[in-house]
Design a protein around this motif. Structure first.
Motif, PDB file in Angstrom:
ATOM      1  N   ARG A   8       0.867  -1.176   0.000  1.00 25.21           N
ATOM      2  CA  ARG A   8       0.000   0.000   0.000  1.00 25.21           C
ATOM      3  C   ARG A   8       0.902   1.222   0.000  1.00 25.21           C
ATOM      4  NH1 ARG A   8      -5.340  -0.143   0.987  1.00 25.21           N
ATOM      5  NH2 ARG A   8      -6.255  -2.174   1.393  1.00 25.21           N
ATOM      6  N   VAL A  37       2.135  -4.099   4.210  1.00 23.48           N
ATOM      7  CA  VAL A  37       1.078  -4.575   5.108  1.00 23.48           C
ATOM      8  C   VAL A  37       1.423  -5.978   5.592  1.00 23.48           C
ATOM      9  CG1 VAL A  37      -1.373  -5.126   5.312  1.00 23.48           C
ATOM     10  CG2 VAL A  37      -0.647  -3.176   3.919  1.00 23.48           C
ATOM     11  N   GLU A  40      -4.178  -7.160   8.791  1.00 21.55           N
ATOM     12  CA  GLU A  40      -5.265  -6.183   8.786  1.00 21.55           C
ATOM     13  C   GLU A  40      -6.263  -6.542   9.878  1.00 21.55           C
ATOM     14  OE1 GLU A  40      -6.266  -4.442   4.645  1.00 21.55           O
ATOM     15  OE2 GLU A  40      -5.750  -6.549   4.290  1.00 21.55           O
ATOM     16  N   GLU A  43     -10.704  -1.707   9.877  1.00 20.43           N
ATOM     17  CA  GLU A  43     -10.283  -0.528   9.107  1.00 20.43           C
ATOM     18  C   GLU A  43      -8.820  -0.172   9.338  1.00 20.43           C
ATOM     19  OE1 GLU A  43     -11.572   3.162  11.966  1.00 20.43           O
ATOM     20  OE2 GLU A  43     -13.148   2.236  10.773  1.00 20.43           O
ATOM     21  N   TRP A  44      -8.079  -1.005  10.035  1.00 16.91           N
ATOM     22  CA  TRP A  44      -6.665  -0.760  10.337  1.00 16.91           C
ATOM     23  C   TRP A  44      -5.769  -1.786   9.667  1.00 16.91           C
ATOM     24  CZ3 TRP A  44      -4.954   3.362  13.223  1.00 16.91           C
ATOM     25  CH2 TRP A  44      -5.925   4.091  13.904  1.00 16.91           C
ATOM     26  N   ALA A  45      -4.542  -1.367   9.344  1.00 15.13           N
ATOM     27  CA  ALA A  45      -3.537  -2.277   8.781  1.00 15.13           C
ATOM     28  C   ALA A  45      -2.241  -2.122   9.569  1.00 15.13           C
ATOM     29  CB  ALA A  45      -3.291  -1.975   7.312  1.00 15.13           C
ATOM     30  N   LYS A  57      -4.694   3.730   9.184  1.00 14.94           N
ATOM     31  CA  LYS A  57      -6.078   3.538   8.773  1.00 14.94           C
ATOM     32  C   LYS A  57      -6.062   3.209   7.285  1.00 14.94           C
ATOM     33  CE  LYS A  57      -7.985   6.680  12.183  1.00 14.94           C
ATOM     34  NZ  LYS A  57      -8.674   7.960  12.420  1.00 14.94           N
ATOM     35  N   VAL A  58      -6.709   2.122   6.913  1.00 15.61           N
ATOM     36  CA  VAL A  58      -6.734   1.683   5.517  1.00 15.61           C
ATOM     37  C   VAL A  58      -7.290   2.779   4.617  1.00 15.61           C
ATOM     38  CG1 VAL A  58      -7.728  -0.019   3.919  1.00 15.61           C
ATOM     39  CG2 VAL A  58      -6.834  -0.753   6.138  1.00 15.61           C
ATOM     40  N   THR A  61      -4.855   5.089   2.793  1.00 13.89           N
ATOM     41  CA  THR A  61      -3.866   4.459   1.928  1.00 13.89           C
ATOM     42  C   THR A  61      -4.477   4.137   0.568  1.00 13.89           C
ATOM     43  OG1 THR A  61      -4.378   2.170   2.570  1.00 13.89           O
ATOM     44  CG2 THR A  61      -2.816   3.362   3.960  1.00 13.89           C
TER      45      THR A  61
END
Length: 87
Positions: A8, A37, A40, A43-45, A57-58, A61
């Motif tokens: 990402r 990454v 996951e 909503e977080w990675a 926060k995805v 990105t």
């Protein structure tokens, strides 16, 4: 050793790297920064960067294959741009 499962990049508006999910900000990553990454969680990675490991926060990105991007050059023509990520 953590294994990178996806590539990402920091969003064009920048991406904040946190020390944990809903944790404290570690740094603000400039647009286009590579994020490897490793896992996951909603909503977080969890990511590794050139400087730190942490969480992003995805939604901050973008996904792209590294060093491979198709671009339209002219009507009916296309080409391959290497070593660039366009945001």
């Amino acid at each position: 050793m953590k294994r990178v499962t996806k590539h990402r990049y920091a969003h064009h508006g920048g991406t904040t790297l946190y020390d944990a999910i809903d944790g404290n900000p570690v740094e603000s990553l400039p647009a286009g920064s590579w994020l490897g990454v490793t896992s996951e969680d909603g909503e977080w990675a969890s990511v590794i960067t050139a400087q730190h490991d942490g969480w992003v926060k995805v939604s901050e990105t973008v996904v792209s294959q590294p060093y491979s991007l198709r671009a339209s050059l002219a009507k009916g023509m296309s080409g391959l741009i290497q070593n660039y990520i366009l945001m």
